[in-house]
Enzyme design. Structure first.
Site, PDB file in Angstrom:
ATOM      1  CG  ASP A  13      24.121 -12.276   1.549  1.00  0.00           C
ATOM      2  OD1 ASP A  13      23.882 -13.499   1.656  1.00  0.00           O
ATOM      3  OD2 ASP A  13      24.608 -11.770   0.524  1.00  0.00           O
ATOM      4  CG  MET A  59      -1.859  -1.184   1.266  1.00  0.00           C
ATOM      5  SD  MET A  59      -2.782  -1.400  -0.275  1.00  0.00           S
ATOM      6  CE  MET A  59      -3.284  -3.097  -0.083  1.00  0.00           C
ATOM      7  CB  CYS A  60       4.445   1.782   0.038  1.00  0.00           C
ATOM      8  SG  CYS A  60       5.589   3.074   0.439  1.00  0.00           S
ATOM      9  CG  HIS A  61       0.767   6.365  -2.333  1.00  0.00           C
ATOM     10  ND1 HIS A  61       0.387   6.208  -1.013  1.00  0.00           N
ATOM     11  CD2 HIS A  61      -0.376   6.490  -3.038  1.00  0.00           C
ATOM     12  CE1 HIS A  61      -0.931   6.237  -0.933  1.00  0.00           C
ATOM     13  NE2 HIS A  61      -1.421   6.415  -2.151  1.00  0.00           N
ATOM     14  CG  MET A 104       6.238   2.775   4.677  1.00  0.00           C
ATOM     15  SD  MET A 104       6.392   1.557   5.987  1.00  0.00           S
ATOM     16  CE  MET A 104       6.568   2.592   7.422  1.00  0.00           C
ATOM     17  CD  GLU A 105       9.159   5.533   0.327  1.00  0.00           C
ATOM     18  OE1 GLU A 105       8.333   5.393  -0.583  1.00  0.00           O
ATOM     19  OE2 GLU A 105       8.828   5.920   1.472  1.00  0.00           O
TER      20      GLU A 105
END
Length: 156
Positions: A125, A74-76, A110-111
């Site tokens: 990793d 739901m992130c634009h 969010m980014e």
């Protein structure tokens, strides 16, 4: 009771932001990875077999920031105008801090969080062979304290 803008009758939906004006947006997020002392030394000394750990983590975080709308449903998709990624050594690990800047209709938290998470996962990793114990487990390695340190929203 809190209002959840991404839920409508218990169905997930993307919020319509078309009526919102563009404003300056900035978010700063951070997180830490705990590593063995020998691993930290190898990263500092540039002797990790897979290559330059922090340079690779910086590139991975940058790519992840740009791909955030593909990862978070739901992130634009918004323009990303600036990214700054820093790494600081602690006694027991490395702290990543990610700043994302945009001029858009919705925030960039969010980014920034995706960038921090990806940077830390990339570090893991690249050094996992050095972090495993004799049973193939990770008794020391851990990612923690991922959070938003700052959010800015200002008129242009």
């Amino acid at each position: 009771m809190p209002v959840f803008t991404h839920l409508d009758d218990d169905r997930a939906r993307m919020v319509d932001v078309s009526a919102k004006g563009e404003v300056y947006r900035k978010a700063v997020a951070t997180g830490t990875i705990t590593l063995r002392p020998d691993t930290l030394s190898a990263i500092r000394d540039g002797t990790v077999v897979k290559g330059n750990v922090l340079a690779t983590a910086r590139v991975a975080a940058t790519l992840a920031i740009k791909d955030t709308p593909r990862l978070i449903p739901m992130c634009h998709a918004i323009p990303v105008h600036g990214i700054d990624i820093t790494f600081d050594y602690t006694k027991t690990g490395i702290t990543a801090t990610v700043t994302v800047i945009s001029a858009g209709k919705t925030g960039v938290e969010m980014e920034a969080l995706v960038g921090v998470s990806t940077a830390l996962l990339t570090i893991w990793d690249m050094v996992k062979s050095a972090e495993k114990d004799e049973k193939g487990q990770y008794p020391v390695t851990g990612i923690s304290d991922i959070r938003v340190l700052e959010k800015v929203k200002q008129d242009l």
